[in-house]
Design a protein around this motif. Structure first.
Motif, short mmCIF file in Angstrom:
data_model
loop_
_atom_site.label_atom_id
_atom_site.label_comp_id
_atom_site.label_asym_id
_atom_site.label_seq_id
_atom_site.Cartn_x
_atom_site.Cartn_y
_atom_site.Cartn_z
N VAL A 80 -24.11 -37.76 -8.48
CA VAL A 80 -24.73 -37.89 -9.79
C VAL A 80 -24.25 -39.18 -10.46
CG1 VAL A 80 -24.95 -35.40 -10.05
CG2 VAL A 80 -22.94 -36.54 -10.96
N HIS A 82 -22.57 -41.86 -12.75
CA HIS A 82 -21.34 -42.12 -13.50
C HIS A 82 -21.35 -43.57 -13.99
CE1 HIS A 82 -20.05 -38.49 -11.40
NE2 HIS A 82 -18.94 -38.46 -12.11
N ILE A 105 -21.69 -29.60 -9.41
CA ILE A 105 -22.54 -29.57 -10.59
C ILE A 105 -22.44 -28.26 -11.36
CG2 ILE A 105 -24.17 -31.26 -9.69
CD1 ILE A 105 -26.06 -28.97 -8.98
N THR A 108 -20.44 -28.89 -14.59
CA THR A 108 -20.92 -29.94 -15.52
C THR A 108 -21.78 -29.27 -16.58
OG1 THR A 108 -22.82 -30.35 -14.05
CG2 THR A 108 -20.87 -31.74 -13.76
N PHE A 112 -26.26 -33.48 -16.26
CA PHE A 112 -26.01 -34.65 -15.42
C PHE A 112 -27.34 -35.29 -15.06
CE2 PHE A 112 -26.55 -30.96 -12.73
CZ PHE A 112 -27.44 -31.41 -11.76
N LEU A 133 -18.71 -39.28 -16.13
CA LEU A 133 -20.03 -38.75 -15.81
C LEU A 133 -20.98 -39.00 -16.98
CD1 LEU A 133 -20.92 -35.46 -14.07
CD2 LEU A 133 -21.88 -35.87 -16.32
N ALA A 135 -23.76 -37.79 -19.13
CA ALA A 135 -24.46 -36.56 -19.52
C ALA A 135 -25.49 -36.89 -20.60
CB ALA A 135 -23.44 -35.55 -20.06
#
Length: 204
Positions: A80, A82, A105, A108, A112, A133, A135
């Motif tokens: 994912v 970043h 995941i 998270t 994401f 990460l 979001a």
């Protein structure tokens, strides 16, 4: 369980995902008679998301008292988006500022992005540290006009268009109305942000 994960991966267009299933039995099957056929499985959890812990009830049709309860937790690992470097608040995010890193995941909760294209061009709501990460709560529409920036003021009426040069007195995203000083007349007006560096004084 694996079928549900495969369906979810297809629906979400996850690329490069791998998963692990951790199973624990709440009661042992060691003392139960052998089941001569494949046990039937019933999910008793109210949350049917494949990423949530599932409680499964196993029963055997030829042994009415035969019952085993299992808890199954799926861990899904997915590359994912970043931050590859520090992204300052208000910056419009570019491809060079992003990298892909694999995470579980299920851990998270704020969400994401599995595709960098969904992040590129967005604005940073706050400072993002390197390696963090990305979001959804970190992103906003990009700033198209910045305070102090020279902008083009466009106006149109009855099919006639005109433009002038102005100075933005506030930051603005697409569709926002900000105050702008017309550098020719020095008059301060309200104008709507249309695109990068362009505002319009005729809007509803």
């Amino acid at each position: 369980m694996r079928d549900k994960l495969a369906e979810e991966a297809s629906r979400q267009a996850w690329q490069g995902q791998r998963h692990r299933l951790d199973t624990s039995l709440l009661n042992s099957a060691d003392r139960l008679p052998a089941c001569t056929q494949m046990p039937s499985v019933t999910a008793s959890s109210s949350d049917l998301s494949p990423l949530s812990r599932q409680r499964l009830e196993l029963s055997c049709a030829d042994n009415p008292g035969w019952s085993v309860t299992a808890l199954v937790q799926a861990s899904v690992f997915l590359p994912v988006v970043h931050a590859a470097r520090v992204i300052e608040r208000g910056q419009t995010i570019t491809a060079e500022q992003l990298q892909m890193q694999e995470v579980n995941i299920g851990k998270t909760p704020r969400g994401f992005y599995s595709d960098a294209a969904d992040v590129i061009g967005q604005g940073a709501k706050r400072r993002v540290r390197a390696g963090q990460l990305i979001a959804p709560n970190l992103l906003a529409a990009p700033l198209l006009v910045r305070r102090g920036q020279q902008v083009t003021i466009v106006a149109s009426q009855d099919g006639i268009s005109a433009s002038a040069t102005g100075e933005a007195l506030a930051n603005g995203r697409e569709g926002e109305v900000i105050r702008v000083r017309n550098l020719g007349s020095q008059k301060v007006i309200e104008a709507q942000v249309v695109e990068e560096g362009v505002v319009t004084s005729t809007f509803r």
